[in-house]
Design a protein around this motif. Structure first.
Motif, PDB file in Angstrom:
ATOM      1  N   THR A 271       0.850  -1.185   0.000  1.00  0.00           N
ATOM      2  CA  THR A 271       0.000   0.000   0.000  1.00  0.00           C
ATOM      3  C   THR A 271       0.887   1.236   0.000  1.00  0.00           C
ATOM      4  O   THR A 271       2.093   1.161   0.249  1.00  0.00           O
ATOM      5  N   GLU A 272       0.285   2.380  -0.275  1.00  0.00           N
ATOM      6  CA  GLU A 272       1.051   3.626  -0.295  1.00  0.00           C
ATOM      7  C   GLU A 272       1.674   3.904   1.073  1.00  0.00           C
ATOM      8  O   GLU A 272       2.813   4.352   1.161  1.00  0.00           O
ATOM      9  N   ASP A 273       0.936   3.623   2.144  1.00  0.00           N
ATOM     10  CA  ASP A 273       1.476   3.823   3.493  1.00  0.00           C
ATOM     11  C   ASP A 273       2.694   2.943   3.747  1.00  0.00           C
ATOM     12  O   ASP A 273       3.671   3.375   4.354  1.00  0.00           O
ATOM     13  N   GLN A 274       2.643   1.693   3.269  1.00  0.00           N
ATOM     14  CA  GLN A 274       3.769   0.792   3.454  1.00  0.00           C
ATOM     15  C   GLN A 274       4.992   1.273   2.658  1.00  0.00           C
ATOM     16  O   GLN A 274       6.118   1.213   3.154  1.00  0.00           O
ATOM     17  N   ILE A 275       4.762   1.756   1.452  1.00  0.00           N
ATOM     18  CA  ILE A 275       5.862   2.255   0.618  1.00  0.00           C
ATOM     19  C   ILE A 275       6.522   3.449   1.288  1.00  0.00           C
ATOM     20  O   ILE A 275       7.751   3.544   1.364  1.00  0.00           O
ATOM     21  N   ILE A 276       5.716   4.358   1.798  1.00  0.00           N
ATOM     22  CA  ILE A 276       6.261   5.536   2.476  1.00  0.00           C
ATOM     23  C   ILE A 276       7.037   5.117   3.717  1.00  0.00           C
ATOM     24  O   ILE A 276       8.095   5.664   4.021  1.00  0.00           O
ATOM     25  N   GLY A 277       6.549   4.097   4.425  1.00  0.00           N
ATOM     26  CA  GLY A 277       7.266   3.579   5.586  1.00  0.00           C
ATOM     27  C   GLY A 277       8.622   3.003   5.218  1.00  0.00           C
ATOM     28  O   GLY A 277       9.621   3.223   5.915  1.00  0.00           O
ATOM     29  N   ILE A 278       8.677   2.267   4.109  1.00  0.00           N
ATOM     30  CA  ILE A 278       9.938   1.704   3.637  1.00  0.00           C
ATOM     31  C   ILE A 278      10.920   2.822   3.294  1.00  0.00           C
ATOM     32  O   ILE A 278      12.099   2.773   3.670  1.00  0.00           O
ATOM     33  N   LEU A 279      10.430   3.842   2.600  1.00  0.00           N
ATOM     34  CA  LEU A 279      11.303   4.961   2.223  1.00  0.00           C
ATOM     35  C   LEU A 279      11.761   5.750   3.445  1.00  0.00           C
ATOM     36  O   LEU A 279      12.881   6.260   3.478  1.00  0.00           O
ATOM     37  N   ASN A 280      10.901   5.848   4.457  1.00  0.00           N
ATOM     38  CA  ASN A 280      11.304   6.532   5.690  1.00  0.00           C
ATOM     39  C   ASN A 280      12.418   5.759   6.399  1.00  0.00           C
ATOM     40  O   ASN A 280      13.309   6.357   6.981  1.00  0.00           O
ATOM     41  N   GLU A 281      12.351   4.411   6.333  1.00  0.00           N
ATOM     42  CA  GLU A 281      13.424   3.605   6.910  1.00  0.00           C
ATOM     43  C   GLU A 281      14.755   3.935   6.237  1.00  0.00           C
ATOM     44  O   GLU A 281      15.790   4.004   6.892  1.00  0.00           O
ATOM     45  N   HIS A 282      14.708   4.129   4.934  1.00  0.00           N
ATOM     46  CA  HIS A 282      15.927   4.462   4.195  1.00  0.00           C
ATOM     47  C   HIS A 282      16.451   5.833   4.606  1.00  0.00           C
ATOM     48  O   HIS A 282      17.660   6.012   4.782  1.00  0.00           O
ATOM     49  N   GLU A 283      15.562   6.788   4.793  1.00  0.00           N
ATOM     50  CA  GLU A 283      15.991   8.139   5.183  1.00  0.00           C
ATOM     51  C   GLU A 283      16.600   8.164   6.574  1.00  0.00           C
ATOM     52  O   GLU A 283      17.488   8.956   6.845  1.00  0.00           O
ATOM     53  N   VAL A 284      16.114   7.294   7.459  1.00  0.00           N
ATOM     54  CA  VAL A 284      16.616   7.256   8.829  1.00  0.00           C
ATOM     55  C   VAL A 284      18.040   6.702   8.863  1.00  0.00           C
ATOM     56  O   VAL A 284      18.798   7.009   9.765  1.00  0.00           O
ATOM     57  N   GLY A 285      18.399   5.924   7.854  1.00  0.00           N
ATOM     58  CA  GLY A 285      19.774   5.439   7.828  1.00  0.00           C
ATOM     59  C   GLY A 285      19.913   4.001   7.368  1.00  0.00           C
ATOM     60  O   GLY A 285      21.017   3.475   7.367  1.00  0.00           O
ATOM     61  N   GLY A 286      18.824   3.366   6.996  1.00  0.00           N
ATOM     62  CA  GLY A 286      18.908   1.998   6.501  1.00  0.00           C
ATOM     63  C   GLY A 286      19.497   1.967   5.098  1.00  0.00           C
ATOM     64  O   GLY A 286      19.220   2.843   4.290  1.00  0.00           O
ATOM     65  N   SER A 287      20.312   0.965   4.837  1.00  0.00           N
ATOM     66  CA  SER A 287      20.895   0.866   3.500  1.00  0.00           C
ATOM     67  C   SER A 287      19.873   0.253   2.540  1.00  0.00           C
ATOM     68  O   SER A 287      18.952  -0.447   2.956  1.00  0.00           O
ATOM     69  N   VAL A 288      20.043   0.523   1.271  1.00  0.00           N
ATOM     70  CA  VAL A 288      19.132   0.000   0.255  1.00  0.00           C
ATOM     71  C   VAL A 288      19.188  -1.526   0.259  1.00  0.00           C
ATOM     72  O   VAL A 288      18.160  -2.195   0.156  1.00  0.00           O
ATOM     73  N   ALA A 289      20.372  -2.097   0.423  1.00  0.00           N
ATOM     74  CA  ALA A 289      20.516  -3.553   0.437  1.00  0.00           C
ATOM     75  C   ALA A 289      19.737  -4.179   1.588  1.00  0.00           C
ATOM     76  O   ALA A 289      19.066  -5.206   1.413  1.00  0.00           O
ATOM     77  N   ASP A 290      19.788  -3.561   2.771  1.00  0.00           N
ATOM     78  CA  ASP A 290      19.040  -4.076   3.921  1.00  0.00           C
ATOM     79  C   ASP A 290      17.531  -3.982   3.693  1.00  0.00           C
ATOM     80  O   ASP A 290      16.785  -4.888   4.044  1.00  0.00           O
ATOM     81  N   LEU A 291      17.094  -2.871   3.122  1.00  0.00           N
ATOM     82  CA  LEU A 291      15.672  -2.713   2.828  1.00  0.00           C
ATOM     83  C   LEU A 291      15.198  -3.766   1.836  1.00  0.00           C
ATOM     84  O   LEU A 291      14.119  -4.331   1.991  1.00  0.00           O
ATOM     85  N   CYS A 292      16.007  -4.015   0.823  1.00  0.00           N
ATOM     86  CA  CYS A 292      15.647  -5.005  -0.194  1.00  0.00           C
ATOM     87  C   CYS A 292      15.493  -6.383   0.417  1.00  0.00           C
ATOM     88  O   CYS A 292      14.521  -7.088   0.148  1.00  0.00           O
ATOM     89  N   ARG A 293      16.451  -6.767   1.241  1.00  0.00           N
ATOM     90  CA  ARG A 293      16.373  -8.074   1.894  1.00  0.00           C
ATOM     91  C   ARG A 293      15.185  -8.161   2.831  1.00  0.00           C
ATOM     92  O   ARG A 293      14.474  -9.157   2.857  1.00  0.00           O
ATOM     93  N   GLY A 294      14.966  -7.115   3.600  1.00  0.00           N
ATOM     94  CA  GLY A 294      13.903  -7.131   4.601  1.00  0.00           C
ATOM     95  C   GLY A 294      12.498  -7.137   4.024  1.00  0.00           C
ATOM     96  O   GLY A 294      11.587  -7.728   4.601  1.00  0.00           O
ATOM     97  N   HIS A 295      12.320  -6.498   2.879  1.00  0.00           N
ATOM     98  CA  HIS A 295      10.975  -6.372   2.306  1.00  0.00           C
ATOM     99  C   HIS A 295      10.776  -7.196   1.044  1.00  0.00           C
ATOM    100  O   HIS A 295       9.693  -7.212   0.474  1.00  0.00           O
TER     101      HIS A 295
END
Length: 63
Positions: A7-31
């Motif tokens: 959902t749009e809310d979930q996408i925004i949450g994922i992008l917020n994780e990246h802004e806080v300091g998560g790496s793209v590789a970690d986000l990819c694996r996690g989601h």
């Protein structure tokens, strides 16, 4: 038309994780998405904030 996996809310949450300091590789694996998907979502949704949620019935409303 293909239905979105997130959902749009979930996408925004994922992008917020990246802004806080998560790496793209970690986000990819996690989601379970590719790095290209994260980059596309970032281009599409950019700096949007999650919309404020309406409160449940009877909360915050006066009749």
């Amino acid at each position: 038309m293909k239905r979105s996996r997130f959902t749009e809310d979930q996408i925004i949450g994922i992008l917020n994780e990246h802004e806080v300091g998560g790496s793209v590789a970690d986000l990819c694996r996690g989601h379970g998405v590719s790095d290209a998907t994260v980059i596309e979502l970032k281009a599409k949704y950019g700096r949007r904030q999650a919309p404020s949620r309406p409160r449940g019935p009877g909360r915050g409303r006066r009749l």
